[in-house]
Design a protein around this motif. Structure first.
Motif, PDB file in Angstrom:
ATOM      1  N   GLY A   2     -32.197  57.266   4.756  1.00  0.00           N
ATOM      2  CA  GLY A   2     -31.554  56.273   4.239  1.00  0.00           C
ATOM      3  C   GLY A   2     -30.782  55.370   5.448  1.00  0.00           C
ATOM      4  N   SER A   3     -30.734  55.834   6.511  1.00  0.00           N
ATOM      5  CA  SER A   3     -29.794  55.136   7.682  1.00  0.00           C
ATOM      6  C   SER A   3     -30.303  54.326   8.141  1.00  0.00           C
ATOM      7  N   TYR A   4     -31.530  53.838   7.879  1.00  0.00           N
ATOM      8  CA  TYR A   4     -32.272  52.407   8.509  1.00  0.00           C
ATOM      9  C   TYR A   4     -31.420  51.387   7.760  1.00  0.00           C
ATOM     10  N   LYS A   5     -31.150  51.385   6.510  1.00  0.00           N
ATOM     11  CA  LYS A   5     -30.305  50.285   5.721  1.00  0.00           C
ATOM     12  C   LYS A   5     -29.240  50.284   6.457  1.00  0.00           C
ATOM     13  N   ILE A   6     -28.241  51.202   7.126  1.00  0.00           N
ATOM     14  CA  ILE A   6     -27.158  50.702   7.788  1.00  0.00           C
ATOM     15  C   ILE A   6     -27.277  49.746   9.071  1.00  0.00           C
ATOM     16  N   ILE A   7     -28.707  50.085   9.558  1.00  0.00           N
ATOM     17  CA  ILE A   7     -28.684  49.014  10.955  1.00  0.00           C
ATOM     18  C   ILE A   7     -29.276  47.774  10.669  1.00  0.00           C
ATOM     19  N   ILE A   8     -30.334  47.945   9.535  1.00  0.00           N
ATOM     20  CA  ILE A   8     -30.917  46.777   9.036  1.00  0.00           C
ATOM     21  C   ILE A   8     -30.795  46.577   7.660  1.00  0.00           C
ATOM     22  N   PRO A   9     -29.650  45.719   7.096  1.00  0.00           N
ATOM     23  CA  PRO A   9     -29.603  45.649   5.727  1.00  0.00           C
ATOM     24  C   PRO A   9     -30.668  44.683   5.087  1.00  0.00           C
ATOM     25  N   ASN A  10     -30.878  45.054   3.898  1.00  0.00           N
ATOM     26  CA  ASN A  10     -31.966  44.091   3.049  1.00  0.00           C
ATOM     27  C   ASN A  10     -33.428  44.308   4.077  1.00  0.00           C
ATOM     28  N   CYS A  11     -33.683  45.457   4.366  1.00  0.00           N
ATOM     29  CA  CYS A  11     -34.905  45.624   5.149  1.00  0.00           C
ATOM     30  C   CYS A  11     -36.322  45.156   4.276  1.00  0.00           C
ATOM     31  N   GLY A  12     -36.120  45.439   3.061  1.00  0.00           N
ATOM     32  CA  GLY A  12     -37.316  44.902   2.005  1.00  0.00           C
ATOM     33  C   GLY A  12     -37.288  43.524   2.206  1.00  0.00           C
ATOM     34  N   TYR A  13     -36.584  42.922   2.409  1.00  0.00           N
ATOM     35  CA  TYR A  13     -36.630  41.154   2.524  1.00  0.00           C
ATOM     36  C   TYR A  13     -37.382  40.926   3.847  1.00  0.00           C
ATOM     37  N   LEU A  14     -37.088  41.705   4.844  1.00  0.00           N
ATOM     38  CA  LEU A  14     -37.733  41.438   6.199  1.00  0.00           C
ATOM     39  C   LEU A  14     -39.150  42.005   6.295  1.00  0.00           C
ATOM     40  N   VAL A  15     -39.481  42.992   5.375  1.00  0.00           N
ATOM     41  CA  VAL A  15     -40.787  43.388   5.439  1.00  0.00           C
ATOM     42  C   VAL A  15     -41.647  42.383   4.758  1.00  0.00           C
ATOM     43  N   TRP A  16     -41.058  41.892   3.516  1.00  0.00           N
ATOM     44  CA  TRP A  16     -41.745  40.811   2.764  1.00  0.00           C
ATOM     45  C   TRP A  16     -41.814  39.509   3.472  1.00  0.00           C
ATOM     46  N   GLY A  17     -41.006  39.093   4.301  1.00  0.00           N
ATOM     47  CA  GLY A  17     -40.973  38.139   5.009  1.00  0.00           C
ATOM     48  C   GLY A  17     -42.294  38.148   6.257  1.00  0.00           C
ATOM     49  N   LEU A  18     -42.271  39.171   6.640  1.00  0.00           N
ATOM     50  CA  LEU A  18     -43.116  39.413   7.647  1.00  0.00           C
ATOM     51  C   LEU A  18     -44.774  39.355   6.918  1.00  0.00           C
ATOM     52  N   LEU A  19     -44.658  40.091   5.878  1.00  0.00           N
ATOM     53  CA  LEU A  19     -46.310  40.042   5.280  1.00  0.00           C
ATOM     54  C   LEU A  19     -46.524  38.715   4.996  1.00  0.00           C
ATOM     55  N   ILE A  20     -45.422  37.789   4.287  1.00  0.00           N
ATOM     56  CA  ILE A  20     -46.015  36.240   3.976  1.00  0.00           C
ATOM     57  C   ILE A  20     -46.402  35.616   5.199  1.00  0.00           C
ATOM     58  N   LEU A  21     -45.372  35.815   6.403  1.00  0.00           N
ATOM     59  CA  LEU A  21     -46.006  35.106   7.528  1.00  0.00           C
ATOM     60  C   LEU A  21     -47.470  35.476   8.117  1.00  0.00           C
ATOM     61  N   ILE A  22     -47.870  36.680   7.725  1.00  0.00           N
ATOM     62  CA  ILE A  22     -49.106  37.098   8.079  1.00  0.00           C
ATOM     63  C   ILE A  22     -50.410  36.832   7.359  1.00  0.00           C
ATOM     64  N   PHE A  23     -49.936  37.225   5.799  1.00  0.00           N
ATOM     65  CA  PHE A  23     -50.895  36.862   5.075  1.00  0.00           C
ATOM     66  C   PHE A  23     -51.186  35.513   4.268  1.00  0.00           C
TER      67      PHE A  23
END
Length: 56
Positions: A2-23
């Motif tokens: 769970g330590s990645y959430k400290i570095i990048i908060p709301n990582c889920g939004y980042l992933v969804w944003g990248l997926l939308i930009l790709i697909f």
């Protein structure tokens, strides 16, 4: 784990944003190609009809 959430908060939004930009552009391209195919299918019977009805 769970330590990645400290570095990048709301990582889920980042992933969804990248997926939308790709697909999304891929989806738009497929939709445009489908429209081209549908209208080309529509043009062929019109050409056949014009050929036989205008033939004298």
């Amino acid at each position: 784990m769970g330590s990645y959430k400290i570095i990048i908060p709301n990582c889920g939004y980042l992933v969804w944003g990248l997926l939308i930009l790709i697909f999304r552009p891929i989806g738009v391209r497929v939709w445009a190609e489908l429209m081209i195919v549908i209208f080309n299918i529509n043009d062929n019977p019109a050409k056949i009809k014009d050929y036989f009805y205008n033939k004298k």
